[in-house]
Design a protein around this motif. Sequence first.
Motif, mmCIF file in Angstrom:
data_model
loop_
_atom_site.group_PDB
_atom_site.id
_atom_site.type_symbol
_atom_site.label_atom_id
_atom_site.label_comp_id
_atom_site.label_asym_id
_atom_site.label_seq_id
_atom_site.Cartn_x
_atom_site.Cartn_y
_atom_site.Cartn_z
ATOM 1 N N VAL A 42 19.484 -21.271 34.577
ATOM 2 C CA VAL A 42 19.565 -20.156 35.512
ATOM 3 C C VAL A 42 18.209 -19.473 35.551
ATOM 4 O O VAL A 42 17.569 -19.288 34.513
ATOM 5 C CB VAL A 42 20.665 -19.155 35.073
ATOM 6 C CG1 VAL A 42 20.660 -17.911 35.923
ATOM 7 C CG2 VAL A 42 22.026 -19.817 35.114
ATOM 8 N N SER A 43 17.788 -19.080 36.714
ATOM 9 C CA SER A 43 16.511 -18.388 36.887
ATOM 10 C C SER A 43 16.465 -17.129 36.037
ATOM 11 O O SER A 43 17.442 -16.381 35.960
ATOM 12 C CB SER A 43 16.316 -18.031 38.356
ATOM 13 O OG SER A 43 15.222 -17.160 38.497
ATOM 14 N N ASP A 46 17.771 -13.817 37.372
ATOM 15 C CA ASP A 46 19.196 -13.488 37.356
ATOM 16 C C ASP A 46 19.722 -13.089 35.984
ATOM 17 O O ASP A 46 20.855 -12.619 35.883
ATOM 18 C CB ASP A 46 20.021 -14.677 37.851
ATOM 19 C CG ASP A 46 19.960 -14.854 39.350
ATOM 20 O OD1 ASP A 46 19.474 -13.941 40.044
ATOM 21 O OD2 ASP A 46 20.395 -15.907 39.832
ATOM 22 N N THR A 47 18.941 -13.280 34.926
ATOM 23 C CA THR A 47 19.446 -12.983 33.588
ATOM 24 C C THR A 47 19.141 -11.538 33.207
ATOM 25 O O THR A 47 18.266 -10.902 33.768
ATOM 26 C CB THR A 47 18.855 -13.948 32.542
ATOM 27 O OG1 THR A 47 17.431 -13.840 32.552
ATOM 28 C CG2 THR A 47 19.283 -15.375 32.815
ATOM 29 N N HIS A 86 27.713 -14.037 34.601
ATOM 30 C CA HIS A 86 27.153 -14.040 35.947
ATOM 31 C C HIS A 86 28.068 -14.888 36.827
ATOM 32 O O HIS A 86 28.493 -15.965 36.414
ATOM 33 C CB HIS A 86 25.740 -14.651 35.948
ATOM 34 C CG HIS A 86 24.812 -13.988 34.977
ATOM 35 N ND1 HIS A 86 24.170 -12.806 35.255
ATOM 36 C CD2 HIS A 86 24.423 -14.348 33.725
ATOM 37 C CE1 HIS A 86 23.419 -12.469 34.226
ATOM 38 N NE2 HIS A 86 23.561 -13.386 33.281
ATOM 39 N N TYR A 88 28.582 -16.673 40.657
ATOM 40 C CA TYR A 88 27.939 -17.139 41.887
ATOM 41 C C TYR A 88 28.982 -17.752 42.798
ATOM 42 O O TYR A 88 29.897 -18.431 42.329
ATOM 43 C CB TYR A 88 26.892 -18.218 41.584
ATOM 44 C CG TYR A 88 25.769 -17.760 40.699
ATOM 45 C CD1 TYR A 88 24.563 -17.327 41.236
ATOM 46 C CD2 TYR A 88 25.900 -17.773 39.313
ATOM 47 C CE1 TYR A 88 23.521 -16.918 40.423
ATOM 48 C CE2 TYR A 88 24.870 -17.359 38.493
ATOM 49 C CZ TYR A 88 23.686 -16.930 39.050
ATOM 50 O OH TYR A 88 22.657 -16.514 38.248
ATOM 51 N N HIS A 97 24.926 -18.125 45.527
ATOM 52 C CA HIS A 97 24.694 -16.734 45.899
ATOM 53 C C HIS A 97 25.334 -15.875 44.822
ATOM 54 O O HIS A 97 26.560 -15.914 44.615
ATOM 55 C CB HIS A 97 25.326 -16.447 47.266
ATOM 56 C CG HIS A 97 25.316 -15.007 47.638
ATOM 57 N ND1 HIS A 97 24.173 -14.342 48.013
ATOM 58 C CD2 HIS A 97 26.317 -14.095 47.660
ATOM 59 C CE1 HIS A 97 24.486 -13.078 48.254
ATOM 60 N NE2 HIS A 97 25.774 -12.909 48.062
ATOM 61 N N LYS A 98 24.521 -15.109 44.078
ATOM 62 C CA LYS A 98 25.050 -14.292 42.979
ATOM 63 C C LYS A 98 25.862 -13.139 43.530
ATOM 64 O O LYS A 98 25.406 -12.405 44.402
ATOM 65 C CB LYS A 98 23.909 -13.760 42.109
ATOM 66 C CG LYS A 98 24.416 -13.075 40.867
ATOM 67 C CD LYS A 98 23.306 -12.770 39.885
ATOM 68 C CE LYS A 98 23.943 -12.165 38.636
ATOM 69 N NZ LYS A 98 22.966 -11.878 37.618
#
Length: 100
Positions: A42-43, A46-47, A86, A88, A97-98
């Motif tokens: 995960v990018s 986003d974390t 998280h 998506y 798409h989060k």
Amino acid sequence: MNLRLCFENKAGVNIDEADVFRHYAENYLSGFDVKWAGSISVSHVDTKTRPMEPLWQYLISDASTACRDYLIEYLDRNPMAGYFVHVYEFGNGTGDHKIH
């Protein structure tokens, strides 16, 4: 819609054995029709903590809007100890798409 749940461990928590994590997560998610999907990168955008990859993931296929809304409410009301979750949406042709 399809949902991807990614589990980011908080500082000091690291279950690196898949079977142990699956037991923990599947009990936490027992009211949902989830499918184990191993791990995913995960990018770091986003974390919530420094990049900790890979993250464990579960999928919910063909989720209704009611399922999605209840999942988000459940996660907010009952946070998973030791993990950020998280969520998506994916599979609509626009990539992940989060939403949470």
